[in-house]
Design a protein around this motif. Structure first.
Motif, mmCIF file in Angstrom:
data_model
loop_
_atom_site.group_PDB
_atom_site.id
_atom_site.type_symbol
_atom_site.label_atom_id
_atom_site.label_comp_id
_atom_site.label_asym_id
_atom_site.label_seq_id
_atom_site.Cartn_x
_atom_site.Cartn_y
_atom_site.Cartn_z
ATOM 1 N N LEU A 112 -46.027 -34.242 107.526
ATOM 2 C CA LEU A 112 -45.266 -34.773 106.382
ATOM 3 C C LEU A 112 -45.636 -34.076 105.081
ATOM 4 C CD1 LEU A 112 -45.433 -38.564 107.325
ATOM 5 C CD2 LEU A 112 -43.640 -36.903 107.852
ATOM 6 N N ILE A 113 -45.556 -32.752 105.114
ATOM 7 C CA ILE A 113 -45.784 -31.912 103.944
ATOM 8 C C ILE A 113 -44.544 -31.032 103.790
ATOM 9 C CG2 ILE A 113 -47.260 -30.174 102.863
ATOM 10 C CD1 ILE A 113 -48.707 -32.795 103.334
ATOM 11 N N GLY A 114 -44.056 -30.865 102.579
ATOM 12 C CA GLY A 114 -42.863 -30.057 102.354
ATOM 13 C C GLY A 114 -43.034 -28.621 102.818
ATOM 14 N N ASP A 115 -41.960 -28.031 103.356
ATOM 15 C CA ASP A 115 -42.021 -26.649 103.825
ATOM 16 C C ASP A 115 -42.454 -25.693 102.719
ATOM 17 O OD1 ASP A 115 -41.282 -27.342 106.360
ATOM 18 O OD2 ASP A 115 -39.169 -26.808 106.130
ATOM 19 N N ALA A 116 -41.952 -25.903 101.507
ATOM 20 C CA ALA A 116 -42.302 -25.014 100.395
ATOM 21 C C ALA A 116 -43.796 -25.089 100.081
ATOM 22 C CB ALA A 116 -41.487 -25.370 99.145
ATOM 23 N N ASP A 117 -44.358 -26.305 100.135
ATOM 24 C CA ASP A 117 -45.790 -26.470 99.867
ATOM 25 C C ASP A 117 -46.628 -25.863 100.988
ATOM 26 O OD1 ASP A 117 -45.463 -27.735 97.429
ATOM 27 O OD2 ASP A 117 -45.306 -29.724 98.334
ATOM 28 N N LEU A 118 -46.214 -26.060 102.239
ATOM 29 C CA LEU A 118 -46.931 -25.449 103.353
ATOM 30 C C LEU A 118 -46.887 -23.931 103.242
ATOM 31 C CD1 LEU A 118 -45.805 -27.629 106.398
ATOM 32 C CD2 LEU A 118 -48.128 -27.416 105.516
ATOM 33 N N ASN A 119 -45.699 -23.420 102.898
ATOM 34 C CA ASN A 119 -45.517 -21.977 102.756
ATOM 35 C C ASN A 119 -46.449 -21.415 101.693
ATOM 36 O OD1 ASN A 119 -43.707 -19.430 101.896
ATOM 37 N ND2 ASN A 119 -43.126 -20.104 103.936
ATOM 38 N N SER A 120 -46.513 -22.073 100.536
ATOM 39 C CA SER A 120 -47.366 -21.604 99.438
ATOM 40 C C SER A 120 -48.841 -21.749 99.771
ATOM 41 C CB SER A 120 -47.049 -22.376 98.157
ATOM 42 O OG SER A 120 -45.761 -22.066 97.693
ATOM 43 N N LEU A 121 -49.215 -22.904 100.318
ATOM 44 C CA LEU A 121 -50.617 -23.156 100.649
ATOM 45 C C LEU A 121 -51.147 -22.131 101.648
ATOM 46 C CD1 LEU A 121 -53.151 -25.069 100.626
ATOM 47 C CD2 LEU A 121 -52.113 -26.181 102.607
ATOM 48 N N LEU A 122 -50.466 -21.991 102.779
ATOM 49 C CA LEU A 122 -50.945 -21.091 103.827
ATOM 50 C C LEU A 122 -50.811 -19.632 103.409
ATOM 51 C CD1 LEU A 122 -49.453 -22.939 106.936
ATOM 52 C CD2 LEU A 122 -51.779 -23.072 106.016
ATOM 53 N N GLY A 123 -49.733 -19.322 102.688
ATOM 54 C CA GLY A 123 -49.550 -17.953 102.224
ATOM 55 C C GLY A 123 -50.672 -17.508 101.307
ATOM 56 N N ASN A 124 -51.062 -18.378 100.372
ATOM 57 C CA ASN A 124 -52.135 -18.024 99.440
ATOM 58 C C ASN A 124 -53.503 -18.008 100.116
ATOM 59 O OD1 ASN A 124 -51.147 -17.656 96.547
ATOM 60 N ND2 ASN A 124 -50.041 -19.500 97.154
ATOM 61 N N LEU A 125 -53.729 -18.893 101.077
ATOM 62 C CA LEU A 125 -54.983 -18.858 101.828
ATOM 63 C C LEU A 125 -55.129 -17.527 102.560
ATOM 64 C CD1 LEU A 125 -55.067 -22.463 103.344
ATOM 65 C CD2 LEU A 125 -56.743 -21.516 101.750
ATOM 66 N N PHE A 126 -54.044 -17.103 103.211
ATOM 67 C CA PHE A 126 -54.078 -15.827 103.925
ATOM 68 C C PHE A 126 -54.199 -14.653 102.960
ATOM 69 C CE2 PHE A 126 -52.618 -17.797 107.898
ATOM 70 C CZ PHE A 126 -53.304 -17.021 108.822
ATOM 71 N N ASP A 127 -53.465 -14.703 101.846
ATOM 72 C CA ASP A 127 -53.529 -13.607 100.879
ATOM 73 C C ASP A 127 -54.963 -13.389 100.390
ATOM 74 O OD1 ASP A 127 -50.855 -13.094 101.067
ATOM 75 O OD2 ASP A 127 -50.298 -14.174 99.246
ATOM 76 N N ASN A 128 -55.639 -14.483 100.026
ATOM 77 C CA ASN A 128 -57.013 -14.375 99.532
ATOM 78 C C ASN A 128 -57.952 -13.826 100.605
ATOM 79 O OD1 ASN A 128 -56.188 -15.422 97.088
ATOM 80 N ND2 ASN A 128 -56.912 -17.492 97.498
ATOM 81 N N ALA A 129 -57.784 -14.313 101.842
ATOM 82 C CA ALA A 129 -58.651 -13.860 102.933
ATOM 83 C C ALA A 129 -58.409 -12.386 103.254
ATOM 84 C CB ALA A 129 -58.415 -14.722 104.175
ATOM 85 N N LEU A 130 -57.138 -11.982 103.305
ATOM 86 C CA LEU A 130 -56.814 -10.583 103.616
ATOM 87 C C LEU A 130 -57.289 -9.642 102.515
ATOM 88 C CD1 LEU A 130 -53.229 -11.041 105.118
ATOM 89 C CD2 LEU A 130 -55.269 -10.285 106.345
#
Length: 250
Positions: A136-154
């Motif tokens: 129950l989390i919005g797609d846009a929020d999931l997209n931003s959250l996971l995208g930024n987590l991966f960006d920082n790690a990469l």
């Protein structure tokens, strides 16, 4: 009141006004950059899906011809060619499908895309995804959250030798919350702000710190919690996003 005092008051008012305007301008720039980044993710997601469906349509169209050729190989005992044909079909099908398929488009699209990025960067990834029921989390929020987590790690992995690059991430959910954890190897450099908060080590802090702020903003939006941990050459960040009426972890 003397002229000098009036001048000082006017100067102070002018400086305060300029400072407020600069802060507003900085916020508008950050909001614009965030919106631009989200739009890029949506564009990438749409293009990836289009490519995948096109490949699947082509594979389906060619299946009949492949079956005829495979039967011919069997009848003529040309088993080596049959094996090559089968391996080729499996590789094409694998390239056409998403890297992960949880059924949640907000997760599948961005994680599949980032896993492909990691492979191109020669960064090894270990993943564990266990989702129970609807997230129950919005797609846009999931997209931003996971995208930024991966960006920082990469980005952190890009600063170390290729043979040391590694990312481990976990996603899970239950009826009350969504849990995430991202751990990555890094070069040991971490910068902290005056309040102890983690800040970017890149030069343009105002623009490149957006990813860190976005993660925290989304955690706050869902009344969640966030933890950071450093251990030798590893950095980990984990958090919880609570669903509506979810109970807090003790």
């Amino acid at each position: 009141m003397g002229k000098s005092a009036v001048g000082m008051l006017l100067s102070s008012a002018l400086i305060c006004g300029m400072y407020r305007e600069l802060r507003l301008q900085k916020k508008r720039t950050a909001d614009y950059d965030l919106l631009k980044k989200q739009n890029e993710y949506y564009k990438i997601r749409y293009e990836e899906m289009e490519k995948q469906w096109e490949k699947l349509r082509r594979i389906r169209h060619e299946l009949g011809n492949r079956h005829i050729l495979a039967l011919s190989y069997v009848e003529n005992r040309r088993y080596e060619e049959l094996g090559k044909l089968c391996r080729s079909g499996i590789e094409e099908l694998g390239a056409a499908l998403p890297v992960i398929n949880t059924g949640n488009i907000g997760i599948d699209s961005i994680v599949s895309f980032k896993l492909r990025q990691a492979a191109k960067q020669n960064t090894g990834v270990e993943r564990e995804i266990r989702l129970a029921g609807k997230v129950l989390i919005g797609d846009a929020d999931l997209n931003s959250l996971l995208g930024n987590l991966f960006d920082n790690a990469l980005e952190a992995c890009a600063r170390i030798p290729a043979d040391e690059r590694k990312i481990c991430f976990k996603l899970s959910s239950d009826e009350t919350a969504f849990y995430f954890q991202m751990a990555n190897r890094f070069d040991g450099r971490l910068k902290r702000g005056r309040k102890g908060e983690l800040v970017t080590v890149k030069g343009d802090r105002g623009r490149h710190g957006i990813g860190l702020k976005t993660i925290k903003r989304i955690v706050v939006k869902y009344q969640g919690e966030l933890w950071e941990r450093q251990e030798e050459s590893w950095f980990a960040i984990r958090g919880i996003l609570y669903f509506e009426n979810g109970e807090r972890e003790s």
